[in-house]
Structures are given as C-alpha cells and as structure tokens.
Design a protein around this motif. Structure first.
Motif, PDB file in Angstrom:
ATOM      1  N   GLY A  22      52.893  49.028  -6.953  1.00 26.62           N
ATOM      2  CA  GLY A  22      52.706  50.106  -7.672  1.00 26.62           C
ATOM      3  C   GLY A  22      51.947  51.095  -7.007  1.00 26.62           C
ATOM      4  O   GLY A  22      52.295  51.589  -5.833  1.00 26.62           O
ATOM      5  N   GLY A  23      50.850  51.477  -7.500  1.00 28.63           N
ATOM      6  CA  GLY A  23      50.139  52.726  -6.816  1.00 28.63           C
ATOM      7  C   GLY A  23      49.796  52.829  -5.815  1.00 28.63           C
ATOM      8  O   GLY A  23      49.914  53.466  -4.884  1.00 28.63           O
ATOM      9  N   VAL A  26      52.730  53.769  -3.594  1.00 31.56           N
ATOM     10  CA  VAL A  26      52.903  54.947  -3.329  1.00 31.56           C
ATOM     11  C   VAL A  26      51.889  55.591  -2.486  1.00 31.56           C
ATOM     12  O   VAL A  26      52.352  56.734  -1.790  1.00 31.56           O
ATOM     13  N   ARG A 222      53.397  48.962 -13.954  1.00 33.32           N
ATOM     14  CA  ARG A 222      53.579  47.549 -13.809  1.00 33.32           C
ATOM     15  C   ARG A 222      53.299  46.838 -15.159  1.00 33.32           C
ATOM     16  O   ARG A 222      52.463  47.323 -15.752  1.00 33.32           O
ATOM     17  N   ARG A 226      46.796  44.237 -18.527  1.00 35.67           N
ATOM     18  CA  ARG A 226      45.576  45.203 -18.318  1.00 35.67           C
ATOM     19  C   ARG A 226      46.101  46.788 -18.450  1.00 35.67           C
ATOM     20  O   ARG A 226      45.258  47.784 -18.693  1.00 35.67           O
ATOM     21  N   LYS A 227      47.270  46.975 -18.415  1.00 32.26           N
ATOM     22  CA  LYS A 227      47.928  48.230 -18.578  1.00 32.26           C
ATOM     23  C   LYS A 227      47.960  48.830 -19.943  1.00 32.26           C
ATOM     24  O   LYS A 227      48.240  49.868 -20.248  1.00 32.26           O
ATOM     25  N   GLN A 287      62.619  48.584 -14.364  1.00 32.62           N
ATOM     26  CA  GLN A 287      61.938  49.229 -13.034  1.00 32.62           C
ATOM     27  C   GLN A 287      63.027  50.388 -12.762  1.00 32.62           C
ATOM     28  O   GLN A 287      64.164  50.118 -12.847  1.00 32.62           O
ATOM     29  N   LEU A 288      62.228  51.552 -12.582  1.00 30.45           N
ATOM     30  CA  LEU A 288      63.327  52.653 -12.220  1.00 30.45           C
ATOM     31  C   LEU A 288      62.731  53.114 -10.770  1.00 30.45           C
ATOM     32  O   LEU A 288      61.642  53.138 -10.545  1.00 30.45           O
ATOM     33  N   ARG A 290      62.026  56.091  -7.660  1.00 30.98           N
ATOM     34  CA  ARG A 290      61.213  57.184  -7.682  1.00 30.98           C
ATOM     35  C   ARG A 290      61.939  58.326  -8.209  1.00 30.98           C
ATOM     36  O   ARG A 290      61.297  59.321  -8.990  1.00 30.98           O
ATOM     37  N   ILE A 314      48.120  56.984 -10.852  1.00 31.28           N
ATOM     38  CA  ILE A 314      48.911  57.943 -10.601  1.00 31.28           C
ATOM     39  C   ILE A 314      49.779  58.423 -11.520  1.00 31.28           C
ATOM     40  O   ILE A 314      50.240  59.622 -11.771  1.00 31.28           O
ATOM     41  N   VAL A 315      50.225  57.489 -12.388  1.00 35.02           N
ATOM     42  CA  VAL A 315      51.190  57.931 -13.614  1.00 35.02           C
ATOM     43  C   VAL A 315      50.550  59.344 -14.436  1.00 35.02           C
ATOM     44  O   VAL A 315      51.493  60.125 -14.527  1.00 35.02           O
ATOM     45  N   GLU A 318      51.542  62.214 -12.431  1.00 42.53           N
ATOM     46  CA  GLU A 318      52.739  62.479 -12.354  1.00 42.53           C
ATOM     47  C   GLU A 318      53.385  63.027 -13.508  1.00 42.53           C
ATOM     48  O   GLU A 318      54.024  64.103 -13.703  1.00 42.53           O
TER      49      GLU A 318
HETATM   50  N1  UDP Z   1      56.669  53.388 -10.898  1.00 46.15           N
HETATM   51  C1  UDP Z   1      58.010  53.534 -10.577  1.00 46.15           C
HETATM   52  N2  UDP Z   1      59.099  52.873 -11.209  1.00 46.15           N
HETATM   53  C2  UDP Z   1      58.769  52.037 -12.077  1.00 46.15           C
HETATM   54  C3  UDP Z   1      57.348  51.580 -12.357  1.00 46.15           C
HETATM   55  C4  UDP Z   1      56.302  52.589 -11.840  1.00 46.15           C
HETATM   56  O1  UDP Z   1      58.121  54.373  -9.668  1.00 46.15           O
HETATM   57  O2  UDP Z   1      59.604  51.561 -12.699  1.00 46.15           O
HETATM   58  C5  UDP Z   1      55.658  54.064 -10.308  1.00 46.15           C
HETATM   59  C6  UDP Z   1      55.026  55.135 -10.823  1.00 46.15           C
HETATM   60  O3  UDP Z   1      55.778  56.350 -11.045  1.00 46.15           O
HETATM   61  C7  UDP Z   1      53.640  55.403 -10.158  1.00 46.15           C
HETATM   62  C8  UDP Z   1      53.300  53.909  -9.557  1.00 46.15           C
HETATM   63  O4  UDP Z   1      54.541  53.088  -9.705  1.00 46.15           O
HETATM   64  O5  UDP Z   1      53.948  56.280  -9.045  1.00 46.15           O
HETATM   65  C9  UDP Z   1      52.134  53.197 -10.550  1.00 46.15           C
HETATM   66  O6  UDP Z   1      50.953  53.642 -10.109  1.00 46.15           O
HETATM   67  P1  UDP Z   1      49.626  53.692 -10.769  1.00 46.15           P
HETATM   68  O7  UDP Z   1      48.536  54.257  -9.955  1.00 46.15           O
HETATM   69  O8  UDP Z   1      49.974  54.450 -12.231  1.00 46.15           O
HETATM   70  O9  UDP Z   1      49.404  52.114 -11.248  1.00 46.15           O
HETATM   71  P2  UDP Z   1      48.962  50.826 -10.245  1.00 46.15           P
HETATM   72  O10 UDP Z   1      50.607  50.191 -10.178  1.00 46.15           O
HETATM   73  O11 UDP Z   1      48.399  51.474  -9.013  1.00 46.15           O
HETATM   74  O12 UDP Z   1      48.208  50.292 -11.294  1.00 46.15           O
END
Ligand code: UDP
Length: 418
Positions: A22-23, A26, A222, A226-227, A287-288, A290, A314-315, A318
């Motif tokens: 995830g984050g 990125v 993800r 906890r999300k 899952q999608l 970027r 990061i969401v 975005e």
């Molecule tokens: N994301 C994505 N496709 C998905 C799910 C998540 O590209 O199917 C990306 C989302 O756009 C973001 C990152 O995964 O850039 C998740 O980062 P975030 O900091 O919000 O959460 P973390 O995963 O660090 O807990």
C-alpha cells in the motif's frame, strides 16, 4: 548525492492493494523517483519475493531497484521477515563495496535494522548516515490491534533501538512526533516531512467512471480490519433511511474482483453488509492499478477514510488532489492533511453514525461539496507535490550529512589535542 533506500517488504514495483502492499510502496516509489529527477542517484534495496525478479531493474537513468536474496524467493508476510534482515544487510553491504552511498534511508522498522547493520559494516573511514521513516509504529499498532497485532515480539525493543541509533528520523505527521517522543526519542533528531501525491495521476480534470446510483461514496485501501471499511458500511442504513440513493464502492483487496472470493476480509465485510441489509448498495471492485484510480476518485461524491489509526494515509490526499471532499476519522496523519470544514469533514474514530451524518451533509449540499473539493485540490497541489516532499527530504539528508561531518571534525580536533 548517492542515496540508498531500504524497503524490505514494500517494493516500489509491486501491485498495490494487497495486505502488505500500500502506502509504503507508493511512498518509496514516488520519493525515489522525485529525488532522481532532482539529479540524485538513488538505489532502492528490497527483498526478492519471486524467483523471476531480475537482480537490478533500472527505472530512470539515476534510479534503480535492486532485488536482494533474503529468505525464500516468494511472498512472506511482512511480520515474518525479521530473521532475514541479516541476509538483507549482507546483500546491501556487498553492493556498497562498489561504491558506498552518501546516506541510507530505511523504510519501516525492519529496514532500519538492516540499514543500520549495513552502515556499521562500512570501512572505518566511511561513515554512512542513516535516516529512518517508520511508516507505522509498534506501540500505536499494539494499542489499537491488541492481540490482533502479529508483529514479532522483538519489535518492542528493536524498533525504539532503531529510533535511538539512526542519525535522523523523518516522521510523516505531527502525531508521529508525539509517539516518537513517548518512545524516548529526542525531538531535535526528528524532521517532519509528509508523504506526497502524484499530481499527474490525481487531478480534478479527466474522465470519471460512470456509477449506478444517484450518489457514490468511495473507500480505497488494503482490505484489513484497521482501515474501518465495516464502519463505512455501518453508515449505509442511516443514509438509506434518509432517502439518499447511495452506493459504496470498495477498492482494494488481494486481487481483482473475482479473486476477492478468496479474501477473508472481503467476506467479513459482505457479511456485515448483509446483516445490515445494505448488500445491494456495496460494490467490491478488488485491486485496481494506479492509472485507473483517478477516474474512480472523480466518480465519487465523497471519499470516506475511517481507519482506527493512520500513520499517514495517502488515499485522502489522492481524493483531495482529484477535487473530492474527504470524510476522515480525526486520527494520525489525517488530522494534518484533511482540514475540517475546509477540505473535508472530520469524524470521531469508530463512529458509523458520525460518518453517516458527515456523508449526508455533503450529499445534500452540492455547494459544500464543491467548496471543500476545490480547496482540497488546491491544498494537495500547493503542499503535497512529490517534488516538494523530495526537496524537504533532501534538506533532511543534507542536514544529517553536515552534522556527521561536524562530529568528525570535532573528533579530529579532539584527537589532535590529545
Ligand atoms: N491503492 C491502489 N489500488 C488499490 C488499492 C490501493 O493503487 O486497489 C493505493 C492507493 O491509491 C494509495 C495506496 O494504495 O496510493 C494506499 O496508501 P495509504 O497510505 O492510504 O494506506 P496504507 O496502505 O499505507 O495503509
């Protein structure tokens, strides 16, 4: 500058949305790209999690990813990776024999263990300053997840030890600074630099995916408890009863929409929706990639982020960059990024009724949505570009290198006097 990044489980090349991707992925990908664009030479070291991965992958003229053998060449949950950090440090330190970096930057506590280990093995005349971004902190995770925290026991002493041993910590939000101070870390060794957002992929301009109901709210991330996606589902009955024709689109999970059949958390969420009688209003997209995300964000009237806790998040950035207002639990990094009543609405954590009220306030007031959305877009563009984040990170690197040089100069003076 020659910069080494260590990101043991989170490869910048991985697909996102799975349990451990995830984050951080990125962050490491975007920060290293932005630093390379600022003419630094960046090498990202990550663990080889598939035999098919080449050893070195050049991404840009000054940016490469190096896959190192550390444990089996297959996916291993991140909480089981600690025993392989010595092997990871072996690989890093072998690579540095060709040419050591000017700084090394660890991401997540275990990478910090490997980065410090590799830096300590450098020849005595080459001191490599170590910087650390934790991304998540053990005490916070334990506080919220209790018995559900699968971190290895060693995290309890190794993580603070990384914090005390590195030259500088880069915290991503002000809340993290309080947590670090509570771990006994000196505030003067902490810089606060947020994560950024890719302003080319995420902007208010561009197509929006069509939707099936009058309103759409969106949850991205993800699929882990906890999300708080269940809390967003928990807000749907009140929205329905208020006469709002809303769908909740859920993006993330271990694979595409078909693969979600094997995803335990997706099953649990569907059960929650069924129990509440709102399963017809919930769409799981899986899952999608970027490049699909911009059109998804722009299709939403509001993005809801309801985590129990959030080291950065990061969401929401975005969403803001796409001009969409954010309903955000007032926790962790979300308190810095989402400004209450300016770029979104804050709600208390774990409170579906508050989420429903905030979403209803947005859906019934197009003017408020537009105002918060455009303020969010402006804030994302001015404050959170990766180039700005890279410039601030670069400042932290330079400060650390200069401090190290000063210590060496004083040591030399002391040596000469003695
Ligand atoms: N994301 C994505 N496709 C998905 C799910 C998540 O590209 O199917 C990306 C989302 O756009 C973001 C990152 O995964 O850039 C998740 O980062 P975030 O900091 O919000 O959460 P973390 O995963 O660090 O807990």
């Amino acid at each position: 500058m020659r910069i080494a990044m260590v990101s043991e489980h989170a490869s910048p090349l991985a697909a996102l949305g799975g349990v451990d991707a995830g984050g951080q992925n990125v962050h490491v990908a975007a920060l290293s790209t932005a630093l390379a664009r600022r003419r630094h030479h960046v090498t990202v070291y990550t663990r080889r999690d598939s035999a098919a991965l080449p050893r070195r992958v050049r991404i840009l003229p000054r940016l490469e990813v190096v896959h190192l053998d550390a444990g089996p060449a297959e996916h291993v949950p991140k909480d089981e990776l600690l025993p392989f950090m010595g092997e990871l440090a072996d690989g890093i330190s072998r690579d540095w024999q060709r040419r050591p970096p000017d700084v090394v930057h660890g991401h997540f506590w275990m990478s910090g263990v490997a980065a410090l280990d590799a830096a300590r093995r450098a020849p005595s005349d080459t001191r490599i300053p170590v910087l650390q971004t934790f991304h998540a902190l053990g005490p916070v995770k334990r506080r919220h997840q209790g018995a559900g925290d699968t971190s290895p026991l060693e995290r309890q002493w190794l993580e603070p030890s990384v914090g005390r041993s590195v030259d500088r910590i880069i915290a991503t939000c002000s809340d993290e600074v309080f947590e670090l101070k509570a771990m006994g870390i000196d505030r003067r060794r902490i810089s606060v630099v947020p994560c950024g957002v890719d302003l080319e992929l995420f902007s208010g301009r561009g197509p929006a995916e069509p939707r099936t109901r009058a309103y759409r709210i969106l949850s991205v991330g993800r699929l882990v408890p906890r999300k708080g996606v269940d809390l967003v589902i928990g807000a749907l009955p009140a929205l329905r009863d208020a006469g709002l024709d809303v769908e909740l689109l859920i993006v993330g999970g271990g694979g595409n929409a078909a693969a979600l059949a094997d995803d335990a958390e997706a099953h649990r969420l569907l059960e929650v929706a069924t129990e509440l009688g709102v399963q017809d209003r919930v769409v799981f997209r899986g899952q999608l990639p970027r490049d699909a995300m911009g059109a998804i964000f722009r299709s939403a009237d509001a993005v809801v982020c309801a985590p129990w806790y959030e080291p950065f998040g990061i969401v929401p950035l975005e969403a803001m960059a796409c001009g969409v207002p954010v309903v955000a639990a007032a926790v962790g990094g979300l308190r810095d990024t989402v400004l209450d009543r300016k770029t979104g609405l804050h709600v208390p954590p774990r409170d579906p009724a508050a989420i429903a009220a905030a979403v209803a306030a947005l859906l019934t007031d197009p003017g408020l949505r537009r105002a918060l959305g455009s303020a969010g877009e402006a804030r994302a563009r001015t404050r959170y570009s990766w180039d700005r984040v890279a410039a601030e990170t670069e400042r932290a690197y330079l400060q650390t290198v200069a401090a190290g040089a000063e210590v060496r100069r004083l040591d030399a003076v002391e040596g000469a006097v003695l």
